[in-house]
Design a protein around this motif. Structure first.
Motif, PDB file in Angstrom:
ATOM      1  N   GLY A 119       0.803  -1.220   0.000  1.00  0.00           N
ATOM      2  CA  GLY A 119       0.000   0.000   0.000  1.00  0.00           C
ATOM      3  C   GLY A 119       0.834   1.267   0.000  1.00  0.00           C
ATOM      4  N   GLY A 120       2.057   1.184   0.492  1.00  0.00           N
ATOM      5  CA  GLY A 120       2.948   2.339   0.454  1.00  0.00           C
ATOM      6  C   GLY A 120       3.046   3.132   1.741  1.00  0.00           C
ATOM      7  N   GLU A 121       2.502   2.602   2.848  1.00  0.00           N
ATOM      8  CA  GLU A 121       2.558   3.353   4.099  1.00  0.00           C
ATOM      9  C   GLU A 121       3.998   3.507   4.594  1.00  0.00           C
ATOM     10  OE1 GLU A 121       0.235   3.512   8.414  1.00  0.00           O
ATOM     11  OE2 GLU A 121      -0.373   2.049   6.890  1.00  0.00           O
ATOM     12  N   ILE A 122       4.819   2.466   4.433  1.00  0.00           N
ATOM     13  CA  ILE A 122       6.227   2.564   4.823  1.00  0.00           C
ATOM     14  C   ILE A 122       6.937   3.618   3.988  1.00  0.00           C
ATOM     15  CG2 ILE A 122       8.455   1.359   4.730  1.00  0.00           C
ATOM     16  CD1 ILE A 122       7.115  -1.110   5.770  1.00  0.00           C
ATOM     17  N   SER A 123       6.636   3.648   2.700  1.00  0.00           N
ATOM     18  CA  SER A 123       7.249   4.658   1.825  1.00  0.00           C
ATOM     19  C   SER A 123       6.899   6.069   2.277  1.00  0.00           C
ATOM     20  CB  SER A 123       6.793   4.445   0.378  1.00  0.00           C
ATOM     21  OG  SER A 123       7.233   3.199  -0.113  1.00  0.00           O
ATOM     22  N   LEU A 124       5.686   6.248   2.756  1.00  0.00           N
ATOM     23  CA  LEU A 124       5.267   7.554   3.261  1.00  0.00           C
ATOM     24  C   LEU A 124       6.059   7.917   4.516  1.00  0.00           C
ATOM     25  CD1 LEU A 124       3.445  10.031   3.358  1.00  0.00           C
ATOM     26  CD2 LEU A 124       1.711   8.627   4.519  1.00  0.00           C
ATOM     27  N   SER A 167      -5.708   5.930   3.202  1.00  0.00           N
ATOM     28  CA  SER A 167      -6.582   5.579   4.323  1.00  0.00           C
ATOM     29  C   SER A 167      -8.063   5.540   3.927  1.00  0.00           C
ATOM     30  CB  SER A 167      -6.384   6.573   5.472  1.00  0.00           C
ATOM     31  OG  SER A 167      -6.663   7.895   5.061  1.00  0.00           O
ATOM     32  N   ALA A 168      -8.386   6.142   2.786  1.00  0.00           N
ATOM     33  CA  ALA A 168      -9.779   6.144   2.325  1.00  0.00           C
ATOM     34  C   ALA A 168     -10.126   4.959   1.438  1.00  0.00           C
ATOM     35  CB  ALA A 168     -10.067   7.450   1.573  1.00  0.00           C
ATOM     36  N   LEU A 169      -9.105   4.167   1.031  1.00  0.00           N
ATOM     37  CA  LEU A 169      -9.363   3.027   0.155  1.00  0.00           C
ATOM     38  C   LEU A 169     -10.214   1.989   0.879  1.00  0.00           C
ATOM     39  CD1 LEU A 169      -5.838   2.553  -1.488  1.00  0.00           C
ATOM     40  CD2 LEU A 169      -7.887   3.572  -2.514  1.00  0.00           C
ATOM     41  N   PRO A 170     -11.271   1.479   0.236  1.00  0.00           N
ATOM     42  CA  PRO A 170     -12.183   0.525   0.878  1.00  0.00           C
ATOM     43  C   PRO A 170     -11.481  -0.741   1.367  1.00  0.00           C
ATOM     44  CG  PRO A 170     -13.125   1.379  -1.152  1.00  0.00           C
ATOM     45  CD  PRO A 170     -11.709   1.849  -1.124  1.00  0.00           C
ATOM     46  N   GLN A 171     -10.461  -1.220   0.623  1.00  0.00           N
ATOM     47  CA  GLN A 171      -9.829  -2.480   0.998  1.00  0.00           C
ATOM     48  C   GLN A 171      -9.012  -2.389   2.282  1.00  0.00           C
ATOM     49  OE1 GLN A 171      -9.098  -0.660  -1.732  1.00  0.00           O
ATOM     50  NE2 GLN A 171      -6.984  -0.953  -2.444  1.00  0.00           N
ATOM     51  N   TYR A 172      -8.723  -1.162   2.747  1.00  0.00           N
ATOM     52  CA  TYR A 172      -7.937  -1.003   3.963  1.00  0.00           C
ATOM     53  C   TYR A 172      -8.742  -0.435   5.138  1.00  0.00           C
ATOM     54  CZ  TYR A 172      -3.906  -1.801   0.934  1.00  0.00           C
ATOM     55  OH  TYR A 172      -2.999  -2.354   0.053  1.00  0.00           O
ATOM     56  N   LYS A 173     -10.045  -0.428   4.995  1.00  0.00           N
ATOM     57  CA  LYS A 173     -10.894   0.091   6.059  1.00  0.00           C
ATOM     58  C   LYS A 173     -11.004  -0.903   7.222  1.00  0.00           C
ATOM     59  CE  LYS A 173     -12.457   4.133   4.607  1.00  0.00           C
ATOM     60  NZ  LYS A 173     -12.273   5.377   5.397  1.00  0.00           N
ATOM     61  N   ASN A 174     -11.039  -0.388   8.431  1.00  0.00           N
ATOM     62  CA  ASN A 174     -11.317  -1.175   9.636  1.00  0.00           C
ATOM     63  C   ASN A 174     -10.352  -2.345   9.833  1.00  0.00           C
ATOM     64  OD1 ASN A 174     -13.717   0.391  10.199  1.00  0.00           O
ATOM     65  ND2 ASN A 174     -14.700  -0.741   8.543  1.00  0.00           N
ATOM     66  N   ASN A 175      -9.067  -2.116   9.560  1.00  0.00           N
ATOM     67  CA  ASN A 175      -8.100  -3.213   9.739  1.00  0.00           C
ATOM     68  C   ASN A 175      -7.278  -3.085  11.017  1.00  0.00           C
ATOM     69  OD1 ASN A 175      -6.435  -1.114   8.988  1.00  0.00           O
ATOM     70  ND2 ASN A 175      -5.829  -2.016   7.012  1.00  0.00           N
ATOM     71  N   ALA A 208       2.283  16.430   9.880  1.00  0.00           N
ATOM     72  CA  ALA A 208       2.553  16.351   8.442  1.00  0.00           C
ATOM     73  C   ALA A 208       1.998  15.058   7.860  1.00  0.00           C
ATOM     74  CB  ALA A 208       4.059  16.442   8.194  1.00  0.00           C
ATOM     75  N   PHE A 209       2.100  13.968   8.626  1.00  0.00           N
ATOM     76  CA  PHE A 209       1.580  12.673   8.173  1.00  0.00           C
ATOM     77  C   PHE A 209       0.068  12.748   7.952  1.00  0.00           C
ATOM     78  CE2 PHE A 209      -0.082   8.418   8.627  1.00  0.00           C
ATOM     79  CZ  PHE A 209       0.880   7.603   8.046  1.00  0.00           C
ATOM     80  N   GLY A 210      -0.654  13.279   8.944  1.00  0.00           N
ATOM     81  CA  GLY A 210      -2.110  13.351   8.844  1.00  0.00           C
ATOM     82  C   GLY A 210      -2.594  14.253   7.719  1.00  0.00           C
ATOM     83  N   ALA A 211      -1.778  15.260   7.369  1.00  0.00           N
ATOM     84  CA  ALA A 211      -2.176  16.206   6.317  1.00  0.00           C
ATOM     85  C   ALA A 211      -1.721  15.788   4.934  1.00  0.00           C
ATOM     86  CB  ALA A 211      -1.599  17.594   6.638  1.00  0.00           C
ATOM     87  N   ASP A 212      -0.912  14.720   4.850  1.00  0.00           N
ATOM     88  CA  ASP A 212      -0.342  14.321   3.567  1.00  0.00           C
ATOM     89  C   ASP A 212      -1.424  13.786   2.620  1.00  0.00           C
ATOM     90  OD1 ASP A 212       2.590  13.699   2.397  1.00  0.00           O
ATOM     91  OD2 ASP A 212       1.173  12.162   1.708  1.00  0.00           O
ATOM     92  N   ALA A 213      -1.377  14.227   1.371  1.00  0.00           N
ATOM     93  CA  ALA A 213      -2.390  13.836   0.375  1.00  0.00           C
ATOM     94  C   ALA A 213      -2.372  12.333   0.117  1.00  0.00           C
ATOM     95  CB  ALA A 213      -2.146  14.604  -0.922  1.00  0.00           C
ATOM     96  N   PHE A 214      -1.171  11.739   0.097  1.00  0.00           N
ATOM     97  CA  PHE A 214      -1.098  10.297  -0.144  1.00  0.00           C
ATOM     98  C   PHE A 214      -1.773   9.530   0.985  1.00  0.00           C
ATOM     99  CE2 PHE A 214       0.965   6.172   0.431  1.00  0.00           C
ATOM    100  CZ  PHE A 214       0.796   5.619  -0.830  1.00  0.00           C
TER     101      PHE A 214
END
Length: 259
Positions: free
Chosen positions: A177-182, A234-242, A223-229
């Protein structure tokens, strides 16, 4: 001939998998639960004078030792010491125990702890957590910080999930998903990201990020919470409620910690 070929392919695949797994670190996190100042002093002395030197002799150059950062107006219900040990593979744990058993200097230097009487135990309980490093951060990383150890704020997070499958989904969010890259792009100075394979709060993952101080920590998360990526991810359906529970602990390295 065809059967022999299949056996060869299966054997080759197994070796490939083992080789791939061997390229990732395996971590041990010990958590000492302490009740008294005397216990804390005894464990500190053991770690400083016996355990860390013995691990260094065994080829483990960097070992992290941390203590909680408590609010000044709230007394902690117990004292804790965290010991982070990186291994090249799961087998490293057994090998270390064998080396420690033969290390006479370790036994001499750690005698007060190793041979403590039941009437004066050095700790109340010892918790051990075992972890596999993530694919996208397969080796632990030394933090690149300038602040003195006493000023640094390290943030240890544990993300619990409802089921094993949901936990795998959160790990995928970090890797594919790229969270580590962020985290890397925003310079969170992570020491490790890992899946817990044995521990008291499973299924879960854990990771450790590091900052110059509390102000620096807060600025990074803003900065993390405001980042566009992040907003898109975090809005992608496949990663909700995990994630069912986020357990965040602020810790500080001791003056004898390597990390």
């Amino acid at each position: 001939m065809f059967k022999i070929y299949l056996v060869f392919i299966s054997f080759f695949s197994l070796l490939t998998l083992q080789s791939s797994a061997a390229q990732k670190d395996f971590y041990q996190l010990k958590v000492y639960h302490l009740k008294t100042v005397q216990q804390e002093e005894k464990v500190d002395t053991y770690l400083r004078q016996a355990y860390l030197p013995a691990l260094h002799r065994a080829g483990i150059a960097k070992v992290g030792v941390f203590k909680p950062i408590y609010p000044t107006d709230v007394a902690p219900t117990e004292k804790l010491i965290y010991v982070f040990v990186p291994f090249r593979s799961f087998d490293g744990i057994a090998k270390l125990e064998q080396q420690l058993a033969k290390d006479q200097a370790y036994h001499n230097d750690g005698k007060a702890y190793l041979e403590a009487l039941y009437t004066e135990p050095p700790y109340e309980r010892l918790e051990v957590i075992l972890m596999n490093a993530f694919d996208e951060h397969s080796k632990f990383t030394m933090p690149q910080l300038k602040a003195p150890l006493k000023d640094r704020v390290y943030e240890l997070r544990s993300y619990e999930s409802h089921t094993e499958a949901i936990a795998k989904n959160k790990i995928e969010m970090f890797n594919k998903g790229g969270e580590i890259s962020l985290f890397k792009r925003l310079n969170f100075n992570a020491v490790f990201y890992a899946e817990v394979v044995a521990g008291s709060r499973m299924p879960n993952l854990m990771y450790l990020t590091t900052f110059e101080n509390k102000v620096d920590r807060d600025a990074h998360w803003k900065a993390f919470g405001a980042d566009a990526f992040w907003k898109t991810l975090s809005a992608l359906p496949q990663y909700k409620n995990n994630v069912s529970k986020n357990d965040t602990k602020f810790i500080s390295p001791t003056d004898y910690s390597d990390i």
